[in-house]
Design a protein around this motif. Sequence first.
Motif, mmCIF file in Angstrom:
data_model
loop_
_atom_site.group_PDB
_atom_site.id
_atom_site.type_symbol
_atom_site.label_atom_id
_atom_site.label_comp_id
_atom_site.label_asym_id
_atom_site.label_seq_id
_atom_site.Cartn_x
_atom_site.Cartn_y
_atom_site.Cartn_z
ATOM 1 N N GLU A 47 0.831 -1.205 0.000
ATOM 2 C CA GLU A 47 0.000 0.000 0.000
ATOM 3 C C GLU A 47 0.863 1.252 0.000
ATOM 4 O O GLU A 47 0.555 2.236 -0.676
ATOM 5 C CB GLU A 47 -0.928 -0.013 1.222
ATOM 6 N N ASP A 49 3.917 1.563 -1.179
ATOM 7 C CA ASP A 49 4.536 1.702 -2.509
ATOM 8 C C ASP A 49 3.527 2.239 -3.525
ATOM 9 O O ASP A 49 3.867 3.061 -4.381
ATOM 10 C CB ASP A 49 5.090 0.359 -2.979
ATOM 11 N N ALA A 50 2.269 1.761 -3.407
ATOM 12 C CA ALA A 50 1.231 2.227 -4.339
ATOM 13 C C ALA A 50 0.938 3.712 -4.123
ATOM 14 O O ALA A 50 0.792 4.479 -5.082
ATOM 15 C CB ALA A 50 -0.043 1.411 -4.160
ATOM 16 N N LEU A 51 0.860 4.118 -2.845
ATOM 17 C CA LEU A 51 0.617 5.529 -2.542
ATOM 18 C C LEU A 51 1.772 6.400 -3.017
ATOM 19 O O LEU A 51 1.565 7.504 -3.535
ATOM 20 C CB LEU A 51 0.412 5.713 -1.035
ATOM 21 N N ARG A 52 2.995 5.899 -2.827
ATOM 22 C CA ARG A 52 4.166 6.639 -3.302
ATOM 23 C C ARG A 52 4.129 6.797 -4.812
ATOM 24 O O ARG A 52 4.430 7.865 -5.352
ATOM 25 C CB ARG A 52 5.436 5.920 -2.857
ATOM 26 N N ALA A 53 3.747 5.723 -5.515
ATOM 27 C CA ALA A 53 3.669 5.785 -6.979
ATOM 28 C C ALA A 53 2.597 6.776 -7.425
ATOM 29 O O ALA A 53 2.789 7.551 -8.364
ATOM 30 C CB ALA A 53 3.378 4.394 -7.545
ATOM 31 N N ASP A 54 1.439 6.756 -6.709
ATOM 32 C CA ASP A 54 0.363 7.706 -7.037
ATOM 33 C C ASP A 54 0.814 9.141 -6.806
ATOM 34 O O ASP A 54 0.526 10.040 -7.611
ATOM 35 C CB ASP A 54 -0.880 7.416 -6.183
ATOM 36 N N LEU A 55 1.532 9.376 -5.691
ATOM 37 C CA LEU A 55 2.020 10.715 -5.391
ATOM 38 C C LEU A 55 3.031 11.181 -6.434
ATOM 39 O O LEU A 55 2.969 12.332 -6.896
ATOM 40 C CB LEU A 55 2.657 10.740 -4.002
ATOM 41 N N ASP A 56 3.937 10.293 -6.820
ATOM 42 C CA ASP A 56 4.932 10.650 -7.838
ATOM 43 C C ASP A 56 4.260 10.985 -9.162
ATOM 44 O O ASP A 56 4.648 11.941 -9.847
ATOM 45 C CB ASP A 56 5.927 9.491 -8.026
ATOM 46 N N ALA A 57 3.224 10.188 -9.512
ATOM 47 C CA ALA A 57 2.512 10.431 -10.773
ATOM 48 C C ALA A 57 1.779 11.766 -10.723
ATOM 49 O O ALA A 57 1.806 12.548 -11.685
ATOM 50 C CB ALA A 57 1.530 9.292 -11.048
ATOM 51 N N ALA A 58 1.113 12.037 -9.576
ATOM 52 C CA ALA A 58 0.388 13.302 -9.443
ATOM 53 C C ALA A 58 1.343 14.490 -9.474
ATOM 54 O O ALA A 58 1.053 15.521 -10.086
ATOM 55 C CB ALA A 58 -0.414 13.307 -8.138
ATOM 56 N N THR A 59 2.495 14.345 -8.826
ATOM 57 C CA THR A 59 3.495 15.419 -8.822
ATOM 58 C C THR A 59 4.011 15.671 -10.233
ATOM 59 O O THR A 59 4.197 16.827 -10.649
ATOM 60 C CB THR A 59 4.666 15.051 -7.889
#
Length: 320
Positions: A47, A49-59
């Motif tokens: 979870e 890692d998924a949140l980190r990936a979502d944050l990186d994508a949004a950034t």
Amino acid sequence: MIDFRYHLVSLASVLIALAVGIVLGAGPLKEDIGNTLTTQVTQLRGEKDALRADLDAATKVSTARDQFEAELLSRMVAGELASKRVALVVLPGAETTVVDQVSAALKDSGADLAEPIVVNKSWVEGAEDKVAARTEVGNALLEDASLPPVGEDGGQSVDSVLAAALTGKVSASALRDPLTTSARRALFDGLVEADLITDSDAVGKPVDGVVVIAGTVDETGDAGVAQTKSRLALAATVDRTSEGAVLTEDTTKVADQALSPLAVARDQKALSKGLSTVDAPHLAMGQVDVVLALAEQFDGGEGHYGVRADATAALPGLGR
């Protein structure tokens, strides 16, 4: 009295329960507990890692959007204010970054940008002696310039002094000859000497339009509300005197909307009749809005633009 044997029985029961727990934990239940904990840790890591990936994508998307808007900004505003002389009036608490960004957008639009007028906090202080001192200074400067006194809806007398110093007129449709450069310089000097504005080389030619950049109101309660309305009154006065004015403010910095000149302007239309407003000037979109809203003012229109729920549109019409 409780028999001592009762205590022995109780202690023995605790020890037996503890022993059973240790045996089960080290034996039959050990594997189940370990597997459960391992599964939960693995799930939490997934979870995260998924949140980190979502944050990186949004950034990444946000950064790309900002770069895209910044690249288009100069093209969208190019020529919109060509041949127009524009002044910035910077109210107490306004962020330097926002002032610089709005200034850059106005320059990209082709406007002849005057030196910013930085209004000091003494302009809005509510103590009776401060108000009386401002009134005395304003009335004296208006009289020296042979300008009419402030009307009932005119805000502070110093508001009218600054408006006349910027535009050389007492109203957008004034019939009298505009003030001379020396007369305007005298008005500016009087405001500087009274410590109401910082000195600037803003005289030059009279301005056609004004952008007022509001800042954080550092008072609360009734004093804060009075300061807020005082700032709005200044923006409304320069609007009545010039060919057009826009009030802009980063309202994301304001917790109490009663302390936001822009929010009050949109809520109480009688206080801001004819004045346009733009929220989010810290965004490229907001900087475009400032330019297009001022151009719309020159064409006789008005509106409230930006991302807030009380905005009439995100962007002034491009097909003027």
